[in-house]
Design a protein around this motif. Structure first.
Motif: not given
Length: 229
Positions: A119-145
């Motif tokens: 959001k802060n990047i877009e505030k500077s006037g840049i249009s941001v577009f994203v698409i997911p990768g295989n690590h981003d969704i329904l990933n059972p490897w999600g961890r904290s340390f």
């Protein structure tokens, strides 16, 4: 994300350029584009950020063991790297595309925190577009340390992804594929962006790991035909 998938995403990004100047599609709506017609447009493309929130690690034993046995990701400095990246690109490109693996392993906290940075990047006037990768969704490897232990973290599904990153392509899409998180956007009146989700994240929970290969589903291929018809 493995090498073959990176190559596939590069090919798909190059395919985006085919849509420059397309007209006559039923997906073309009467709506204002951010970038005026005829303007020379600059693109930046980033991939495999693998963002990790500082709140998910105390830099202790478990985290140090994790990064030392990893594949070279600079997770111990990723917050600083992301901040430097966001500062460096301000007022430079018109469009920033982030093509997958936005987060370390799909942790909800990482997605939410990264979205705020975008959001802060877009505030500077840049249009941001994203698409997911295989690590981003329904990933059972999600961890904290914490200390000498790893702890499972909440991860997100495909609906969560499009909601969290709604401001970065999904809410402003001309058309969205019902079979995946692919979408068509028009950042200017001269250019369309065909953002293709090739991930097979539906199998991640069953497999116990993020599936590395990708595909374009038959329904997605039909959707592509329809939006360019």
């Amino acid at each position: 994300m493995n090498i073959s998938k990176k190559i596939l995403k590069l090919i798909l990004f190059l395919f985006i350029l085919i849509f420059s100047g397309c007209s006559g599609s039923s997906a073309k709506l009467n709506r204002a584009s951010k970038i005026p017609s005829g303007k020379e447009i600059t693109f930046f493309v980033a991939t495999d950020i693998h963002y990790l929130s500082k709140s998910l690690t105390d830099d202790g034993e478990a985290f140090q063991k994790y990064i030392s046995s990893g594949d070279g990701k600079q997770l111990d400095y990723i917050d600083e790297i992301m901040s430097a990246f966001a500062n460096d690109i301000k007022k430079k490109p018109d469009i920033l595309i982030i093509s997958g693996d936005l987060t370390n392993n799909g942790e909800r906290k990482n997605h939410l925190e990264l979205a705020e940075k975008l959001k802060n990047i877009e505030k500077s006037g840049i249009s941001v577009f994203v698409i997911p990768g295989n690590h981003d969704i329904l990933n059972p490897w999600g961890r904290s340390f914490k200390g000498s232990n790893q702890y499972k973290e909440d991860y997100i599904n495909d609906k969560d992804f499009s909601k969290i990153y709604g401001a970065f392509g999904y809410n402003e899409a001309l058309s969205r594929d019902m079979n995946s998180l692919s979408y068509l956007a028009d950042p200017s009146k001269d250019i369309w962006l065909l953002m293709l989700d090739t991930c097979k994240y539906e199998n991640n929970e069953i497999l116990g790991f993020p599936q590395p290969d990708g595909e374009l589903k038959p329904g997605t291929l039909e959707w592509i035909k329809n939006v360019q018809a």
